[in-house]
Design an enzyme around this catalytic site. Structure first.
Site, PDB file in Angstrom:
ATOM      1  N   SER A 148       0.821  -1.196   0.000  1.00 22.11           N
ATOM      2  CA  SER A 148       0.000   0.000   0.000  1.00 22.11           C
ATOM      3  C   SER A 148       0.863   1.257   0.000  1.00 22.11           C
ATOM      4  O   SER A 148       1.688   1.446  -0.897  1.00 22.11           O
ATOM      5  CB  SER A 148      -0.961  -0.045   1.196  1.00 22.11           C
ATOM      6  OG  SER A 148      -2.003   0.885   1.041  1.00 22.11           O
ATOM      7  N   ASP A 168     -10.185  -4.368  -5.537  1.00 17.50           N
ATOM      8  CA  ASP A 168      -9.543  -3.679  -4.420  1.00 17.50           C
ATOM      9  C   ASP A 168     -10.147  -2.290  -4.297  1.00 17.50           C
ATOM     10  O   ASP A 168      -9.994  -1.454  -5.193  1.00 17.50           O
ATOM     11  CB  ASP A 168      -8.026  -3.589  -4.674  1.00 17.50           C
ATOM     12  CG  ASP A 168      -7.258  -2.968  -3.514  1.00 17.50           C
ATOM     13  OD1 ASP A 168      -7.880  -2.327  -2.653  1.00 17.50           O
ATOM     14  OD2 ASP A 168      -6.029  -3.122  -3.485  1.00 17.50           O
ATOM     15  N   HIS A 195      -7.589  -5.591  -0.108  1.00 16.26           N
ATOM     16  CA  HIS A 195      -6.389  -4.779  -0.290  1.00 16.26           C
ATOM     17  C   HIS A 195      -5.150  -5.410   0.335  1.00 16.26           C
ATOM     18  O   HIS A 195      -4.085  -4.808   0.288  1.00 16.26           O
ATOM     19  CB  HIS A 195      -6.647  -3.393   0.336  1.00 16.26           C
ATOM     20  CG  HIS A 195      -5.582  -2.378   0.104  1.00 16.26           C
ATOM     21  ND1 HIS A 195      -5.145  -2.028  -1.168  1.00 16.26           N
ATOM     22  CD2 HIS A 195      -4.838  -1.633   0.968  1.00 16.26           C
ATOM     23  CE1 HIS A 195      -4.202  -1.110  -1.063  1.00 16.26           C
ATOM     24  NE2 HIS A 195      -3.991  -0.852   0.214  1.00 16.26           N
TER      25      HIS A 195
END
Length: 268
Positions: free
Chosen positions: A94, A216, A244
């Site tokens: 991320s 996602d 995610h």
């Protein structure tokens, strides 16, 4: 203060190349537990907590330093200098994928490759760019965090994790969010969700694996396509997974993709 205590750096395994794992927003290094140990036979594995997260030294949190992702990238370079053996492959989930972009752009000679898990250089839609959110969406998210951080965490954790048939993973992410200092978390959220590193992506010359889920809510498919087009030496792999955090919800598929990429990169 030592780098080790500041970032709660942990090392195990051995090999001529180091794998450095960096967790995402609201998480800590335990999120890599289903993937990282499998690489210890061939690599030196390094895990750590971003300052302000996990078991890092929270007294080291400086709002000025960490008002941009560059502050975290500077920490990464210090960890590399002190703990890495040989070239480094940076694995970032991320927001940490963009921290990796900044680190590899600053010191390309130290990195052999980077692996981006659910990356996004910009979360806000602009013109032809699809980041997944409008500015109003992000402002509402941040306002909700400001008003009731624990309530926000309880609602958003399961949504970000996905995989509704495994509610224990959503509960784990929620608990991780709730363990963080709310004031630090809210500041980090603003830095994360209002950041725009689209122009920095092409500055990173290292080979890259972009690992993305098929569904996602944080990083839509268009983001992966954008990164793949702008990273000069990249590979895009789509994992059939809702959520995610494929390193937790689809660890086998994630590991297969990472191992395949590593074999290609290290054979060059």
């Amino acid at each position: 203060m030592s780098v080790k205590s500041r970032n709660n750096v942990q090392c195990y395994g051995s090999g001529p190349v180091s794998l450095l794992f960096a967790h995402g927003f609201g998480c800590d290094q335990s999120m890599w537990r289903l993937i990282a140990p499998a690489f210890a036979e061939r690599f030196k594995v390094i895990t750590f907590d971003l300052v302000g997260s996990g078991a890092s030294d929270r007294s080291a949190y400086d709002r000025a330093k960490y008002s941009s992702l560059q502050g975290y990238a500077d920490d990464v370079l210090e960890i590399v200098d002190e703990f890495a053996d040989g070239p480094v492959i940076f694995v970032g989930h991320s927001v940490s994928a963009m921290i990796g972009v900044l680190a590899t752009a600053a010191a390309p000679d130290r990195f052999a490759a980077q692996i981006m898990v659910g990356p996004s250089p910009c979360y806000i839609n602009e013109g032809d760019y699809v980041g997944g959110f409008s500015r109003e969406d992000i402002d509402e998210l941040l306002d909700t965090m400001d008003a009731n951080y624990l309530g926000w965490s309880s609602n958003i954790g399961p949504a970000i994790m996905g995989v509704p048939d495994r509610p224990e993973l959503g509960a784990e992410l929620t608990a991780s969010f709730c363990r963080n200092d709310p004031e630090i978390a809210k500041h980090f959220a603003r830095v994360t969700f209002l950041s725009d590193h689209r122009d920095d992506v092409a500055r990173s010359p290292t080979p890259a694996l972009i690992l993305q889920c098929s569904d996602d809510m944080i990083a839509p498919r268009a983001v992966g396509d954008f990164l793949h087009q702008r990273l000069p030496d990249s590979k895009l792999v789509i994992i059939d997974n809702v959520g995610h955090c494929p390193h937790l919800s689809a660890p086998d598929a994630s590991s297969v993709a990472i191992k395949g990429f590593l074999a290609q990169v290290l054979e060059r």
